[in-house]
Design an enzyme around this catalytic site. Sequence first.
Site, PDB file in Angstrom:
ATOM      1  CE  LYS A  47      -3.367  -0.512  -0.796  1.00  0.00           C
ATOM      2  NZ  LYS A  47      -3.826  -0.918  -2.149  1.00  0.00           N
ATOM      3  CB  CYS A  48       4.184   1.972  -0.214  1.00  0.00           C
ATOM      4  SG  CYS A  48       4.705   1.966   1.696  1.00  0.00           S
ATOM      5  N   GLY A  49       2.085   2.218  -3.103  1.00  0.00           N
ATOM      6  CA  GLY A  49       2.025   2.492  -4.251  1.00  0.00           C
ATOM      7  C   GLY A  49       2.740   1.912  -5.276  1.00  0.00           C
ATOM      8  CG  HIS A  98       4.559  -6.221  -1.445  1.00  0.00           C
ATOM      9  ND1 HIS A  98       4.344  -5.121  -1.925  1.00  0.00           N
ATOM     10  CD2 HIS A  98       3.236  -6.813  -1.983  1.00  0.00           C
ATOM     11  CE1 HIS A  98       3.474  -4.884  -2.662  1.00  0.00           C
ATOM     12  NE2 HIS A  98       2.657  -5.881  -2.581  1.00  0.00           N
ATOM     13  CB  SER A 101      -3.603   2.815   2.269  1.00  0.00           C
ATOM     14  OG  SER A 101      -3.997   1.829   0.798  1.00  0.00           O
ATOM     15  CG  PHE A 115      -6.321   7.043  -8.124  1.00  0.00           C
ATOM     16  CD1 PHE A 115      -5.803   5.998  -7.289  1.00  0.00           C
ATOM     17  CD2 PHE A 115      -7.844   7.172  -8.044  1.00  0.00           C
ATOM     18  CE1 PHE A 115      -6.301   5.463  -6.561  1.00  0.00           C
ATOM     19  CE2 PHE A 115      -8.457   6.213  -7.039  1.00  0.00           C
ATOM     20  CZ  PHE A 115      -7.941   5.503  -6.323  1.00  0.00           C
ATOM     21  CG  MET A 171      -3.488   3.168 -13.234  1.00  0.00           C
ATOM     22  SD  MET A 171      -2.174   2.928 -11.941  1.00  0.00           S
ATOM     23  CE  MET A 171      -2.504   4.058 -10.580  1.00  0.00           C
TER      24      MET A 171
END
Length: 311
Positions: free
Chosen positions: A71-73, A126, A156, A247, A250
Site C-alpha cells: 500500500k505504498c504505491g 513486497h 490504506s 489514479f 488506472m
Amino acid sequence: MEGEQQSQGSDQARHFDSLRRLAATKTSEELVFTRKGIQYPTLLCSPETFEALEKDFHPRPDDAICVAYPKCGFNWAFQLLTSMAPMVNKEVEGHIDKVIPLLEFGKPEKFKVMEGSPAPRMYGTHLYYDDIPNSLFQNKTKMLVIFRNPKDTAVSYFHFYNKNPMLPTFTSWDEFFTRFMAGEVLWGSYFKHAVTWNKHMDNPNVMVVTYEELKADLTAGVKKIVEFLQYSLTDEQIKSIAEGGTFGSMQEKYKTKNASFGQVLFRKGEVGDWKTLFTEAQSREMDAKFEECLAGTALGKKLNYNVYCKY
C-alpha cells in the site's frame, strides 16, 4: 490487440473469482502462513514458490524490479513500468500479464515461464531487503523502490485488508493500528523496511521515489524513472505514460480488465487520508516511532514527514 487485452482481463477476473471462492472456505488463521517470522497470504504465496525463487529465478541486468511495502504505491509504480516496457521493445507487449508480477506470488513454475520473456522484464516484490534474492544485487538489476508516508500507508492497508477477500479482516481500526505498529501484519514492519532501505539509498542501481512526489508531479516522476532506467523515450512518450498512469486512468483500465479486483486495489489514492482514522494518541505514537527510526536519515528527509503526517 484490444481483443487480446480483453481476454487477459477475463482470465485475471476468473482467477480472482476462483481465489475469492476458495477464501470463503478458509478460516482467518488458514489465510495466513508464517515464514522466517513474517506473515504471508496463503492463497497468494507458498513455501514452494519461495524455494523456487531462490533456485529457479535468474534476474538479468536489463530487468527492472519495483520494490514496495504493501500500500505504498506498488501497483501505481508497476503500471508506469509496464507502460514503458513496450516502448523500449514492442515484443514485450504480448508477454505482459502472462506472469503474476510479484516474485513471491503464484506457482513455482512461473520462473520457468519468465525465462522466455523478452527484455526488459518487469516484476516486483513486497519482500524485506534481506529476503530479496541476492542474485538481483549481483546482476546489478535496477531497483525502483517506492515509499509512502507511514500514516497513509497504515490507513490504506487497513482498508485493503477488509476489502480483500483473500485476507483476514480486522474488527476495528484500533486493532489494526496496534498490529501495524508491532509489525504483526502481512510482510511485517513498515519501519523495518524503511530502516533497511535507508542504508542502501546510495546504491547506483537503486532509486527511491515517494508516493507523494509522484502525486505532486507525475510527469516529472516518470521522467526521473525513465532516466534512472536509461531508456531512450521521447517527451511525448513520457507524457503519454504519465497521462495513462493517473489514479483515474488506472481505475478505468481495471473496470474493463478486472473490475472486482480493481475495487480492491484502488480506493481513494489521496494524500492525507490518515486524518479520517487516526486519533491524536495514535498520531503521537506514530510520530515517536518515526522519530526513533528515521529522524535525521536520508529516507526520513525524503518522506517529508512534517508536511504529510502532522495536523
